[in-house]
Design a protein around this motif. Structure first.
Motif, PDB file in Angstrom:
ATOM      1  N   TYR A 137       0.843  -1.187   0.000  1.00  0.00           N
ATOM      2  CA  TYR A 137       0.000   0.000   0.000  1.00  0.00           C
ATOM      3  C   TYR A 137       0.885   1.247   0.000  1.00  0.00           C
ATOM      4  N   TYR A 138       0.551   2.152  -0.924  1.00  0.00           N
ATOM      5  CA  TYR A 138       1.336   3.370  -1.096  1.00  0.00           C
ATOM      6  C   TYR A 138       0.492   4.603  -0.813  1.00  0.00           C
ATOM      7  N   CYS A 139       1.062   5.506  -0.061  1.00  0.00           N
ATOM      8  CA  CYS A 139       0.479   6.817   0.172  1.00  0.00           C
ATOM      9  C   CYS A 139       0.898   7.728  -0.973  1.00  0.00           C
ATOM     10  N   ALA A 140      -0.004   8.625  -1.373  1.00  0.00           N
ATOM     11  CA  ALA A 140       0.287   9.503  -2.500  1.00  0.00           C
ATOM     12  C   ALA A 140      -0.258  10.892  -2.251  1.00  0.00           C
ATOM     13  N   ALA A 141       0.469  11.884  -2.736  1.00  0.00           N
ATOM     14  CA  ALA A 141       0.042  13.278  -2.666  1.00  0.00           C
ATOM     15  C   ALA A 141      -0.088  13.818  -4.077  1.00  0.00           C
ATOM     16  N   SER A 142      -1.161  14.548  -4.323  1.00  0.00           N
ATOM     17  CA  SER A 142      -1.402  15.048  -5.673  1.00  0.00           C
ATOM     18  C   SER A 142      -1.960  16.457  -5.637  1.00  0.00           C
TER      19      SER A 142
ATOM     20  N   GLY B 250       4.943   7.643  -1.180  1.00  0.00           N
ATOM     21  CA  GLY B 250       5.651   7.067  -0.062  1.00  0.00           C
ATOM     22  C   GLY B 250       6.361   5.796  -0.501  1.00  0.00           C
ATOM     23  N   GLN B 251       7.056   5.184   0.432  1.00  0.00           N
ATOM     24  CA  GLN B 251       7.853   4.012   0.095  1.00  0.00           C
ATOM     25  C   GLN B 251       7.033   2.719   0.129  1.00  0.00           C
ATOM     26  N   GLY B 252       5.867   2.786   0.704  1.00  0.00           N
ATOM     27  CA  GLY B 252       4.965   1.640   0.749  1.00  0.00           C
ATOM     28  C   GLY B 252       5.015   0.895   2.074  1.00  0.00           C
ATOM     29  N   THR B 253       3.907   0.264   2.408  1.00  0.00           N
ATOM     30  CA  THR B 253       3.827  -0.589   3.581  1.00  0.00           C
ATOM     31  C   THR B 253       3.049  -1.849   3.179  1.00  0.00           C
TER      32      THR B 253
END
Length: 123
Positions: free
Chosen positions: A94-99, A114-117
Motif C-alpha cells: 500500500y502506497y500513500c500519494a500526494a497530488s 511514499g515508500q509503501g507498507t
C-alpha cells in the motif's frame, strides 16, 4: 519536496482490521489531495481511495466501499486508511500519494509517493 512515510502494515487474518498511517513532511500538506494506492505481485498499481484537501470528501474504488475509510488530520500532516473486513484479495503493498490534482485516481497524477507498507491477509 514532500516526503511521505507510511506505517501500520502487517499480517492479519481475513476479516480482521488494520489502520495505515502516512505522515507528510517538507511541504504544505493541506495543499494536496491525498490518496492510497496498492500493488499486488504481478499486477499494476491501483487506486484505492482519495480524500480532498479539506478532508470532507472521500472517494473509494468499488471493491473497498463499506470496508475502508480514508481520513486526514491536517494539523498532524497525516492521512489514514482504516481497513476493516479484510479479504485475501486486499493483500498488497500500500502506497500513500500526494497530488495537486483534486480528483486523483491515476498514478500519473501523483506528485509524491511514499515508500509503501505491506499488508498481508491470511486465511
Amino acid at each position: 519536496q514532500v516526503q511521505l512515510v507510511e506505517s501500520g502494515g502487517g499480517l492479519v487474518q481475513a476479516g480482521g482490521s488494520l489502520r495505515l498511517s502516512c505522515e507528510a513532511s517538507g511541504g504544505t500538506f493541506k495543499n494536496y489531495a491525498m490518496a492510497w494506492f496498492r500493488q499486488a505481485p504481478g499486477k499494476e498499481r491501483e487506486f484505492v481511495a482519495r480524500i480532498n484537501k479539506s478532508g470532507d470528501i472521500p472517494t473509494y474504488v468499488d471493491s473497498v466501499k463499506g470496508r475502508f475509510t480514508i481520513s486526514r488530520d491536517n494539523a498532524k500532516n497525516t492521512v489514514y486508511l482504516q481497513m476493516n473486513s479484510l479479504k485475501l484479495v486486499d493483500t498488497a503493498m500500500y502506497y500513500c500519494a500526494a497530488s495537486r490534482f483534486p480528483f486523483v485516481t491515476r498514478s500519473s497524477a501523483v506528485n509524491y509517493w511514499g515508500q509503501g507498507t505491506q499488508v498481508t491477509v491470511s486465511s
